[in-house]
Design a protein around this motif. Structure first.
Motif, PDB file in Angstrom:
ATOM      1  N   ASP A  40       0.837  -1.202   0.000  1.00  0.00           N
ATOM      2  CA  ASP A  40       0.000   0.000   0.000  1.00  0.00           C
ATOM      3  C   ASP A  40       0.869   1.248   0.000  1.00  0.00           C
ATOM      4  O   ASP A  40       1.403   1.640   1.027  1.00  0.00           O
ATOM      5  CB  ASP A  40      -0.917  -0.007   1.228  1.00  0.00           C
ATOM      6  N   THR A  41       0.986   1.878  -1.150  1.00  0.00           N
ATOM      7  CA  THR A  41       1.818   3.075  -1.255  1.00  0.00           C
ATOM      8  C   THR A  41       0.988   4.356  -1.287  1.00  0.00           C
ATOM      9  O   THR A  41       1.531   5.442  -1.436  1.00  0.00           O
ATOM     10  CB  THR A  41       2.679   3.013  -2.535  1.00  0.00           C
ATOM     11  N   THR A  42      -0.325   4.226  -1.138  1.00  0.00           N
ATOM     12  CA  THR A  42      -1.195   5.401  -1.263  1.00  0.00           C
ATOM     13  C   THR A  42      -1.953   5.746   0.010  1.00  0.00           C
ATOM     14  O   THR A  42      -2.793   6.626  -0.013  1.00  0.00           O
ATOM     15  CB  THR A  42      -2.190   5.207  -2.421  1.00  0.00           C
ATOM     16  N   HIS A  44      -4.055   3.871   2.005  1.00  0.00           N
ATOM     17  CA  HIS A  44      -5.361   3.280   2.318  1.00  0.00           C
ATOM     18  C   HIS A  44      -5.366   2.640   3.704  1.00  0.00           C
ATOM     19  O   HIS A  44      -6.337   2.778   4.453  1.00  0.00           O
ATOM     20  CB  HIS A  44      -5.773   2.262   1.250  1.00  0.00           C
ATOM     21  N   ILE A  45      -4.296   1.944   4.045  1.00  0.00           N
ATOM     22  CA  ILE A  45      -4.216   1.315   5.364  1.00  0.00           C
ATOM     23  C   ILE A  45      -4.233   2.379   6.454  1.00  0.00           C
ATOM     24  O   ILE A  45      -4.896   2.213   7.476  1.00  0.00           O
ATOM     25  CB  ILE A  45      -2.983   0.395   5.474  1.00  0.00           C
ATOM     26  N   ALA A  46      -3.546   3.473   6.234  1.00  0.00           N
ATOM     27  CA  ALA A  46      -3.550   4.549   7.228  1.00  0.00           C
ATOM     28  C   ALA A  46      -4.960   5.085   7.442  1.00  0.00           C
ATOM     29  O   ALA A  46      -5.382   5.320   8.585  1.00  0.00           O
ATOM     30  CB  ALA A  46      -2.609   5.669   6.793  1.00  0.00           C
ATOM     31  N   ASP A  47      -5.715   5.262   6.365  1.00  0.00           N
ATOM     32  CA  ASP A  47      -7.093   5.742   6.481  1.00  0.00           C
ATOM     33  C   ASP A  47      -7.977   4.731   7.211  1.00  0.00           C
ATOM     34  O   ASP A  47      -8.771   5.096   8.080  1.00  0.00           O
ATOM     35  CB  ASP A  47      -7.693   6.018   5.097  1.00  0.00           C
ATOM     36  N   ILE A  48      -7.837   3.468   6.846  1.00  0.00           N
ATOM     37  CA  ILE A  48      -8.630   2.412   7.479  1.00  0.00           C
ATOM     38  C   ILE A  48      -8.284   2.329   8.966  1.00  0.00           C
ATOM     39  O   ILE A  48      -9.177   2.296   9.823  1.00  0.00           O
ATOM     40  CB  ILE A  48      -8.388   1.052   6.778  1.00  0.00           C
ATOM     41  N   ASN A  49      -6.991   2.316   9.276  1.00  0.00           N
ATOM     42  CA  ASN A  49      -6.564   2.186  10.665  1.00  0.00           C
ATOM     43  C   ASN A  49      -6.946   3.409  11.501  1.00  0.00           C
ATOM     44  O   ASN A  49      -7.282   3.271  12.679  1.00  0.00           O
ATOM     45  CB  ASN A  49      -5.071   1.916  10.742  1.00  0.00           C
ATOM     46  N   LEU A  67     -16.762  -0.006   8.584  1.00  0.00           N
ATOM     47  CA  LEU A  67     -15.717  -0.088   7.560  1.00  0.00           C
ATOM     48  C   LEU A  67     -16.320  -0.183   6.164  1.00  0.00           C
ATOM     49  O   LEU A  67     -15.847   0.459   5.234  1.00  0.00           O
ATOM     50  CB  LEU A  67     -14.789  -1.273   7.820  1.00  0.00           C
ATOM     51  N   LEU A  68     -17.388  -0.972   6.031  1.00  0.00           N
ATOM     52  CA  LEU A  68     -18.048  -1.083   4.724  1.00  0.00           C
ATOM     53  C   LEU A  68     -18.578   0.266   4.261  1.00  0.00           C
ATOM     54  O   LEU A  68     -18.407   0.645   3.109  1.00  0.00           O
ATOM     55  CB  LEU A  68     -19.192  -2.101   4.772  1.00  0.00           C
ATOM     56  N   SER A  69     -19.226   0.994   5.167  1.00  0.00           N
ATOM     57  CA  SER A  69     -19.848   2.253   4.762  1.00  0.00           C
ATOM     58  C   SER A  69     -18.869   3.424   4.727  1.00  0.00           C
ATOM     59  O   SER A  69     -18.956   4.277   3.851  1.00  0.00           O
ATOM     60  CB  SER A  69     -21.038   2.578   5.668  1.00  0.00           C
ATOM     61  N   GLU A  70     -17.934   3.469   5.666  1.00  0.00           N
ATOM     62  CA  GLU A  70     -17.039   4.622   5.783  1.00  0.00           C
ATOM     63  C   GLU A  70     -15.697   4.453   5.073  1.00  0.00           C
ATOM     64  O   GLU A  70     -15.078   5.450   4.689  1.00  0.00           O
ATOM     65  CB  GLU A  70     -16.771   4.933   7.264  1.00  0.00           C
ATOM     66  N   ARG A  71     -15.239   3.237   4.936  1.00  0.00           N
ATOM     67  CA  ARG A  71     -13.923   2.988   4.335  1.00  0.00           C
ATOM     68  C   ARG A  71     -13.972   1.962   3.207  1.00  0.00           C
ATOM     69  O   ARG A  71     -12.958   1.384   2.821  1.00  0.00           O
ATOM     70  CB  ARG A  71     -12.913   2.527   5.399  1.00  0.00           C
ATOM     71  N   GLY A  72     -15.157   1.748   2.649  1.00  0.00           N
ATOM     72  CA  GLY A  72     -15.310   0.791   1.550  1.00  0.00           C
ATOM     73  C   GLY A  72     -14.424   1.104   0.357  1.00  0.00           C
ATOM     74  O   GLY A  72     -13.824   0.203  -0.235  1.00  0.00           O
ATOM     75  N   GLU A  73     -14.328   2.396   0.013  1.00  0.00           N
ATOM     76  CA  GLU A  73     -13.487   2.775  -1.127  1.00  0.00           C
ATOM     77  C   GLU A  73     -12.021   2.473  -0.853  1.00  0.00           C
ATOM     78  O   GLU A  73     -11.293   2.032  -1.747  1.00  0.00           O
ATOM     79  CB  GLU A  73     -13.678   4.254  -1.458  1.00  0.00           C
ATOM     80  N   ASN A  74     -11.574   2.697   0.390  1.00  0.00           N
ATOM     81  CA  ASN A  74     -10.196   2.362   0.757  1.00  0.00           C
ATOM     82  C   ASN A  74      -9.966   0.861   0.654  1.00  0.00           C
ATOM     83  O   ASN A  74      -8.925   0.417   0.170  1.00  0.00           O
ATOM     84  CB  ASN A  74      -9.870   2.806   2.177  1.00  0.00           C
ATOM     85  N   LEU A  75     -10.932   0.080   1.124  1.00  0.00           N
ATOM     86  CA  LEU A  75     -10.792  -1.374   1.084  1.00  0.00           C
ATOM     87  C   LEU A  75     -10.739  -1.885  -0.355  1.00  0.00           C
ATOM     88  O   LEU A  75      -9.916  -2.741  -0.689  1.00  0.00           O
ATOM     89  CB  LEU A  75     -11.942  -2.037   1.848  1.00  0.00           C
ATOM     90  N   ALA A  77      -9.789  -0.188  -3.017  1.00  0.00           N
ATOM     91  CA  ALA A  77      -8.497   0.227  -3.588  1.00  0.00           C
ATOM     92  C   ALA A  77      -7.360  -0.653  -3.071  1.00  0.00           C
ATOM     93  O   ALA A  77      -6.458  -1.021  -3.829  1.00  0.00           O
ATOM     94  CB  ALA A  77      -8.236   1.694  -3.268  1.00  0.00           C
ATOM     95  N   LEU A  78      -7.416  -1.013  -1.793  1.00  0.00           N
ATOM     96  CA  LEU A  78      -6.385  -1.879  -1.223  1.00  0.00           C
ATOM     97  C   LEU A  78      -6.423  -3.257  -1.867  1.00  0.00           C
ATOM     98  O   LEU A  78      -5.375  -3.816  -2.230  1.00  0.00           O
ATOM     99  CB  LEU A  78      -6.577  -1.984   0.293  1.00  0.00           C
ATOM    100  N   LEU A  79      -7.603  -3.809  -2.071  1.00  0.00           N
ATOM    101  CA  LEU A  79      -7.732  -5.117  -2.715  1.00  0.00           C
ATOM    102  C   LEU A  79      -7.250  -5.066  -4.162  1.00  0.00           C
ATOM    103  O   LEU A  79      -6.674  -6.034  -4.663  1.00  0.00           O
ATOM    104  CB  LEU A  79      -9.170  -5.627  -2.624  1.00  0.00           C
ATOM    105  N   LYS A  80      -7.461  -3.948  -4.836  1.00  0.00           N
ATOM    106  CA  LYS A  80      -6.927  -3.791  -6.192  1.00  0.00           C
ATOM    107  C   LYS A  80      -5.403  -3.706  -6.148  1.00  0.00           C
ATOM    108  O   LYS A  80      -4.722  -4.293  -6.989  1.00  0.00           O
ATOM    109  CB  LYS A  80      -7.514  -2.547  -6.849  1.00  0.00           C
ATOM    110  N   THR A  81      -4.870  -3.004  -5.158  1.00  0.00           N
ATOM    111  CA  THR A  81      -3.418  -2.839  -5.040  1.00  0.00           C
ATOM    112  C   THR A  81      -2.723  -4.170  -4.821  1.00  0.00           C
ATOM    113  O   THR A  81      -1.670  -4.422  -5.412  1.00  0.00           O
ATOM    114  CB  THR A  81      -3.088  -1.870  -3.882  1.00  0.00           C
ATOM    115  N   ILE A  82      -3.303  -5.018  -3.967  1.00  0.00           N
ATOM    116  CA  ILE A  82      -2.666  -6.316  -3.719  1.00  0.00           C
ATOM    117  C   ILE A  82      -3.060  -7.346  -4.775  1.00  0.00           C
ATOM    118  O   ILE A  82      -2.642  -8.488  -4.711  1.00  0.00           O
ATOM    119  CB  ILE A  82      -2.943  -6.843  -2.295  1.00  0.00           C
TER     120      ILE A  82
END
Length: 111
Positions: A40-42, A44-49, A67-75, A77-82
């Motif tokens: 994660d270079t962008t 997303h983990i920091a936002d989720i955490n 997490l689904l409602s507030e950080r779904g976009e981060n999740l 993006a993270l799944l796309k990154t990995i």
């Protein structure tokens, strides 16, 4: 044929995110997220955490829902990154704990 998180139907995407959140929360509470953080270079983990830390009084179901409602976009993006591959139903091709162990084994140990 495998699919990216963004190629899944809405229902399959929710299933994929829900399963990933279970895995993520376990790593967040216990072993840490260093392996995932390497990809994660962008931020997303920091936002989720940060969201998790701000809501640490929540129970597991409240955390999952939030997490689904507030950080779904981060999740997503993270799944796309990995580059996590899923089947049509939103199940990961490799179960999360197996994926984690396999990737962990590829990291050089020592100094």
């Amino acid at each position: 044929m495998t699919k990216s998180i963004t190629d899944l139907t809405s229902d399959a995407q929710i299933k994929a995110l829900s399963d990933f959140i279970d895995f993520y929360l376990d790593k967040f509470r216990n072993e840490g997220l260093d392996l995932i953080a390497q990809a994660d270079t962008t931020g997303h983990i920091a936002d989720i955490n940060a969201w998790l830390m701000a809501n640490q009084s929540f129970n597991k179901e409240e955390l999952k829902s939030g997490l689904l409602s507030e950080r779904g976009e981060n999740l997503i993006a993270l799944l796309k990154t990995i580059n996590a591959p899923f089947n049509d139903n939103g199940l990961p091709v490799t179960p999360w704990n197996e994926w984690f162990k396999a990737d962990l084994d590829t990291i050089p140990q020592g100094r």
